[in-house]
Design a protein around this motif. Structure first.
Motif, short mmCIF file in Angstrom:
data_model
loop_
_atom_site.label_atom_id
_atom_site.label_comp_id
_atom_site.label_asym_id
_atom_site.label_seq_id
_atom_site.Cartn_x
_atom_site.Cartn_y
_atom_site.Cartn_z
N ARG A 1 0.74 -1.27 0.08
CA ARG A 1 0.17 0.03 0.04
C ARG A 1 0.93 1.19 -0.05
NH1 ARG A 1 -4.46 -0.36 4.58
NH2 ARG A 1 -5.06 1.60 3.67
N ALA A 2 1.81 1.17 0.88
CA ALA A 2 2.73 2.42 0.91
C ALA A 2 3.52 2.63 -0.42
CB ALA A 2 3.85 2.14 2.21
N TRP A 3 4.07 1.69 -0.91
CA TRP A 3 4.73 1.44 -2.29
C TRP A 3 3.81 2.12 -3.42
CZ3 TRP A 3 9.78 2.48 -2.93
CH2 TRP A 3 10.56 1.69 -1.84
N HIS A 4 2.75 1.62 -3.53
CA HIS A 4 1.75 1.87 -4.20
C HIS A 4 1.28 3.31 -4.37
CE1 HIS A 4 -2.08 2.09 -6.73
NE2 HIS A 4 -1.25 1.42 -7.68
N VAL B 1 3.97 7.08 -11.58
CA VAL B 1 4.70 5.82 -12.15
C VAL B 1 3.53 4.84 -12.39
CG1 VAL B 1 6.07 3.72 -11.58
CG2 VAL B 1 6.69 5.89 -11.13
N GLU B 2 3.20 4.16 -13.45
CA GLU B 2 2.22 3.22 -13.78
C GLU B 2 2.59 1.99 -13.01
OE1 GLU B 2 1.28 2.88 -17.88
OE2 GLU B 2 1.50 5.15 -18.09
N CYS B 3 1.75 1.62 -12.09
CA CYS B 3 2.04 0.33 -11.45
C CYS B 3 0.63 -0.27 -10.75
CB CYS B 3 3.22 0.58 -10.28
SG CYS B 3 2.72 1.89 -9.15
N THR B 4 0.74 -1.54 -10.33
CA THR B 4 -0.19 -1.96 -9.45
C THR B 4 0.22 -2.36 -8.20
OG1 THR B 4 0.15 -4.39 -9.86
CG2 THR B 4 -1.25 -3.19 -11.46
N ARG B 5 -0.62 -2.29 -7.27
CA ARG B 5 -0.53 -2.61 -5.67
C ARG B 5 0.30 -4.07 -5.65
NH1 ARG B 5 -4.25 -3.10 -0.81
NH2 ARG B 5 -2.72 -3.89 0.74
N GLU B 6 -0.55 -5.00 -6.56
CA GLU B 6 0.29 -6.35 -6.29
C GLU B 6 1.59 -6.65 -6.62
OE1 GLU B 6 -2.67 -5.52 -7.87
OE2 GLU B 6 -3.96 -6.07 -6.17
N GLU B 7 2.14 -5.78 -7.75
CA GLU B 7 3.43 -5.81 -8.37
C GLU B 7 4.57 -5.83 -7.15
OE1 GLU B 7 5.89 -2.71 -11.03
OE2 GLU B 7 3.95 -2.47 -11.00
N PHE B 8 4.17 -4.98 -6.05
CA PHE B 8 5.11 -4.76 -5.13
C PHE B 8 5.43 -6.06 -4.30
CE2 PHE B 8 3.84 -0.64 -6.10
CZ PHE B 8 4.99 0.15 -6.47
N TYR B 9 4.55 -7.03 -4.40
CA TYR B 9 5.08 -8.27 -3.74
C TYR B 9 6.12 -9.07 -4.45
CZ TYR B 9 0.68 -8.16 -0.99
OH TYR B 9 -0.20 -8.04 -0.09
N LEU B 10 6.49 -8.58 -5.72
CA LEU B 10 7.28 -9.25 -6.41
C LEU B 10 8.91 -8.39 -6.09
CD1 LEU B 10 5.81 -8.88 -10.28
CD2 LEU B 10 6.15 -10.88 -8.70
N TYR B 11 8.81 -7.41 -5.63
CA TYR B 11 9.76 -6.64 -5.05
C TYR B 11 10.22 -6.85 -3.52
CZ TYR B 11 8.75 -4.10 -9.23
OH TYR B 11 8.61 -3.63 -10.42
N GLU B 12 9.48 -7.85 -2.90
CA GLU B 12 9.87 -8.20 -1.39
C GLU B 12 11.09 -8.55 -1.69
OE1 GLU B 12 10.15 -9.85 1.97
OE2 GLU B 12 10.17 -11.26 0.39
N GLY B 13 11.88 -8.29 -0.65
CA GLY B 13 13.39 -8.68 -0.27
C GLY B 13 14.36 -7.75 -0.75
N ARG B 14 13.79 -6.72 -1.71
CA ARG B 14 14.76 -5.86 -2.46
C ARG B 14 14.89 -4.64 -1.45
NH1 ARG B 14 13.06 -5.06 -8.65
NH2 ARG B 14 15.45 -4.85 -8.93
N THR B 15 15.95 -3.91 -1.48
CA THR B 15 16.17 -2.89 -0.65
C THR B 15 15.31 -1.66 -1.48
OG1 THR B 15 17.75 -1.71 -2.07
CG2 THR B 15 18.60 -3.36 -0.28
N GLY B 16 15.09 -0.54 -0.72
CA GLY B 16 14.06 0.31 -1.05
C GLY B 16 14.86 1.25 -2.12
N LYS C 1 16.54 8.62 -4.29
CA LYS C 1 16.21 7.76 -3.30
C LYS C 1 15.86 7.87 -1.89
CE LYS C 1 19.70 5.65 -5.57
NZ LYS C 1 20.83 4.85 -6.14
N THR C 2 16.81 8.36 -1.36
CA THR C 2 16.55 8.92 0.10
C THR C 2 15.16 9.52 0.54
OG1 THR C 2 19.03 9.25 0.45
CG2 THR C 2 17.70 10.22 2.00
N SER C 3 14.91 10.65 -0.26
CA SER C 3 13.69 11.28 0.11
C SER C 3 12.64 10.41 -0.31
CB SER C 3 13.60 12.75 -0.74
OG SER C 3 13.56 12.49 -2.10
N LEU C 4 12.43 9.61 -1.28
CA LEU C 4 11.27 9.00 -1.60
C LEU C 4 11.12 7.74 -0.59
CD1 LEU C 4 11.56 8.79 -5.54
CD2 LEU C 4 9.87 10.10 -4.16
N TYR C 5 12.40 7.07 -0.29
CA TYR C 5 12.16 5.96 0.81
C TYR C 5 11.83 6.61 2.05
CZ TYR C 5 12.79 1.51 3.16
OH TYR C 5 12.30 0.44 3.85
#
Length: 153
Positions: free
Chosen positions: A46-49, A57-72, A93-97
């Motif tokens: 939810r936060a990433w989306h 950025v065109e994206c879906t909320r579900e897509e962020f499950y694919l990025y699990e384990g990556r750094t911000g 990167k710093t401000s967005l994270y």
């Protein structure tokens, strides 16, 4: 060979046979936080989306499950590459994270996963070292480890 406990008995037996082991006695467990100790992925997605759609950025909320384990930073770069054709700057990167972290904190608190404390208790009882491994920078969740899993790490 003794039959290992279910439900992974067939896989364990194949591993033992393939490596010519009679038994294996693990001494440590590497334990992830998100999705293992805490049911936090729905808040992360939810936060990433929210963050990324605000940036256009065109994206879906579900897509962020694919990025699990990556750094911000890695997640931000992947989406910037796809949407804008470039990596994010270090400042972006710093401000967005940081903003993603603020959005995460606005959501309901995450709860421990069912069975997580039981799993850690069994590991402790058999003398297995427990090592927390996480790519998460969510201090709010990290702060809860001692409260929710006392003496486990």
């Amino acid at each position: 060979m003794t039959q290992p406990p279910l439900p992974f008995a067939p896989e364990i037996l194949r591993f033992l046979k393939r490596h010519h082991y009679e038994r294996v006695t693990p001494r440590a467990a590497l334990i992830d936080m998100d999705g293992t100790l805490y049911d936090s992925m729905k808040n992360h997605t939810r936060a990433w989306h929210r963050l990324m759609t605000e940036l256009g950025v065109e994206c879906t909320r579900e897509e962020f499950y694919l990025y699990e384990g990556r750094t911000g930073a890695s997640t931000i770069n992947a989406l910037f590459q796809r949407q804008f054709g470039r990596n994010a700057t270090d400042e972006e990167k710093t401000s967005l994270y940081q903003r993603k972290t603020e959005y995460f904190r606005e959501l309901p608190p995450v709860l421990p996963m069912e069975g997580a404390l039981d799993m850690l208790s069994v590991f402790r009882e058999v003398g297995m070292q427990r090592v927390l491994v996480t790519g998460s920078g969510q201090q709010s969740v990290l702060d809860n480890i001692s409260r929710d899993f006392p003496g486990m790490f």
